[in-house]
Enzyme design. Structure first.
Site, mmCIF file in Angstrom:
data_model
loop_
_atom_site.group_PDB
_atom_site.id
_atom_site.type_symbol
_atom_site.label_atom_id
_atom_site.label_comp_id
_atom_site.label_asym_id
_atom_site.label_seq_id
_atom_site.Cartn_x
_atom_site.Cartn_y
_atom_site.Cartn_z
ATOM 1 N N ILE A 57 47.148 41.621 43.650
ATOM 2 C CA ILE A 57 47.400 41.000 44.945
ATOM 3 C C ILE A 57 46.015 40.674 45.499
ATOM 4 C CG2 ILE A 57 47.633 43.319 45.978
ATOM 5 C CD1 ILE A 57 49.353 42.185 48.171
ATOM 6 N N SER A 58 45.834 39.448 45.986
ATOM 7 C CA SER A 58 44.497 39.016 46.415
ATOM 8 C C SER A 58 44.013 39.792 47.634
ATOM 9 C CB SER A 58 44.487 37.521 46.737
ATOM 10 O OG SER A 58 44.919 36.763 45.641
#
Ligand code: SAH
Length: 204
Positions: A57-58
């Site tokens: 997940i960024s």
């Protein structure tokens, strides 16, 4: 101030993020719904976290910079390539009318659908497919975002972008890519600007 509010204040006080709709969407969507329970303590640390299948997940700041470049509004039909956890598209979907997100790893298709349900987001369709082909059935899109590093932006994605549309994608090597913003004008002419260096998992 909790960790989430600290992030918010960091962005606002530095003027890095100034899109109010986006700031409100960040406060509304719980990142807790999109990360594994074992990382809950780091939920609002400004860093990427593992989501399984060697994907991440960024980092929150990266999510916000990219979404701000997209200039989202409530009329938009958005296409995302690389659903991952579903967090990025959840924030976008709370602003736009409808979003489509393509993910090529089936486990993550199921994970993101479950996460989006937890977050009670009901205007996102997650598609189990190769995003390099875009998603023709719902095209064209007023906005397109690619959340994995491509050596080159696939030409079909530019074809599926409507006139006056914006596409944002990291371009280059995964560990060192440039954030590219493409604007397609009303004559279908492409205008490209660059917005700093980032690190992403590769578009495969
Ligand atoms: N937007 C995500 C993070 C993306 S990580 C989030 O908010 O959590 C990048 C994602 O792109 C990974 O899930 C990876 O599986 C996916 N991906 C990589 N290549 C792809 C392709 N060709 N088509 C669709 N998805 C792809």
């Amino acid at each position: 101030m909790n960790a989430k509010e600290q992030l918010y204040h960091k962005w606002v006080s530095s003027n890095l993020i100034h899109d109010e709709k986006l700031l409100n969407a960040f406060m509304k969507i719980k990142r807790e719904h999109f990360i594994d329970a074992e990382y809950l303590d780091h939920c609002y640390a400004d860093k990427p976290l593992p989501i399984g299948m060697q994907q991440t997940i960024s980092q929150p700041t990266t999510v916000m910079i990219m979404l701000q470049l997209l200039e989202l509004n409530k009329e938009d039909k958005l296409l995302e390539i690389g659903t991952g956890s579903g967090y990025n598209v959840a924030i976008a979907a709370s602003i736009v009318k409808k979003a489509y997100s393509v993910e090529r790893i089936t486990q993550l298709v199921h994970l993101s659908r479950a996460n989006l349900k937890l977050a009670t987001i009901d205007n996102v369709e997650v598609i189990d497919s190769d995003g390099k082909k875009g998603y023709l059935p719902a095209s064209p899109y007023s906005k397109i975002i690619v959340t994995a590093a491509a050596e080159e932006i696939p030409a079909v994605l530019l074809d599926q972008l409507s006139a006056n549309g914006i596409l944002v994608s990291p371009v280059g090597l995964p560990g060192n890519c440039t954030m590219v913003k493409i604007y397609k004008d009303c004559y279908q002419q492409i205008h490209k600007t660059t917005h700093g260096f980032f690190s992403f998992v590769p578009l495969r």
